[in-house]
Design an enzyme around this catalytic site. Structure first.
Site, short mmCIF file in Angstrom:
data_model
loop_
_atom_site.label_atom_id
_atom_site.label_comp_id
_atom_site.label_asym_id
_atom_site.label_seq_id
_atom_site.Cartn_x
_atom_site.Cartn_y
_atom_site.Cartn_z
N LYS A 1 1.61 1.37 -2.66
CA LYS A 1 1.97 1.74 -1.28
C LYS A 1 2.66 3.09 -1.33
CE LYS A 1 3.89 -1.22 1.56
NZ LYS A 1 5.00 -2.13 1.90
N ILE A 2 2.26 3.96 -0.42
CA ILE A 2 2.86 5.29 -0.36
C ILE A 2 3.17 5.61 1.11
CG2 ILE A 2 2.60 7.70 -1.05
CD1 ILE A 2 0.31 6.96 -2.84
#
Ligand code: E4P
Length: 224
Positions: A86-87
């Site tokens: 996840k970014i």
């Protein structure tokens, strides 16, 4: 629509993995910090509960593209299976997404608050975008409507990216996202339970039990 659980609590994950049609787990730095555990021990425990086939989304804590790539590689190597880094959306994050996708690692672009962010994340190659429904509702936005727009936009532009709606505080928000065609939601253990609960269901079950017991006592079909 797939259901993921949004927590890093192993007991909640174990419970929901056993009793609900769970497709995976999402975490974020806040949820992980809440557990006050050793990072790798916690994440490997979560992976071993859900197994390699269910999705595990873990957020990078880096701020530059190169370091995000490094962290994504390490997370994928240590946690394996169906994995997504996840970014949170940003310039470095978009650069990192393009690099990480070339390495064959899944990306979920998170902290999405509008369709413009979602569209650019999808064009950079993100597998999922995570719009925050309740946080939008809290600031007089309409989280489910935004989710619907993103779903439509991806279909119109024939993008493979999927919507992983996050940040839910009630079942109405989940229901509206489902109606809007959202492909995945990530919700708390409490919301799984609330979603299947209804006082009329309890009344119906109590009546069945009472009527059966009146004739057959505590015998079950297995006793006949
Ligand atoms: C999930 O990916 C998000 O980090 C999370 O759902 C945010 O939820 P919150 O608004 O309840 O913190």
């Amino acid at each position: 629509m797939k259901y993921l659980i949004d927590t890093a609590n192993v007991e909640e994950i174990r419970h929901c993995n056993e009793f609900y049609p769970l497709a995976g787990v999402t975490t974020n730095p806040t949820l992980i910090a809440k557990e006050k555990s050793d990072f790798w021990a916690l994440l490997t425990a979560i992976r071993s509960i859900i197994g390699p086939e269910k999705a595990l989304h873990v957020q990078t804590v880096q701020t530059t593209a190169d370091k995000m790539v490094e962290e994504a590689l390490l997370l994928k190597q240590r946690l394996g299976g169906e994995f997504y880094v996840k970014i949170p959306i940003g310039e470095e994050s978009l650069k990192a997404t393009m690099m990480i996708k070339k390495l064959g690692i899944g990306v979920t672009m998170t902290a999405i608050f509008n369709a413009a962010q979602a569209l650019i994340a999808a064009k950079a190659g993100a597998d999922f975008v995570a719009p925050y429904v309740n946080r939008l509702d809290n600031i007089l936005g309409d989280g489910a409507q935004e989710v619907g727009e993103i779903v439509k936009l991806f279909a119109t532009h024939r993008l493979d990216c999927k919507v992983l709606a996050a940040s839910f505080k009630n079942c109405e928000q989940i229901h509206k996202c489902a109606l809007a065609g959202c492909q995945t939601v990530t919700i708390s253990a409490d919301l799984f339970h609330t979603a299947i609960s209804h006082p009329m269901t309890d009344v119906a079950i109590n009546t069945f039990d009472k009527d059966w017991e009146a004739l057959y006592g505590n015998k079950t079909i297995l006793d006949f």
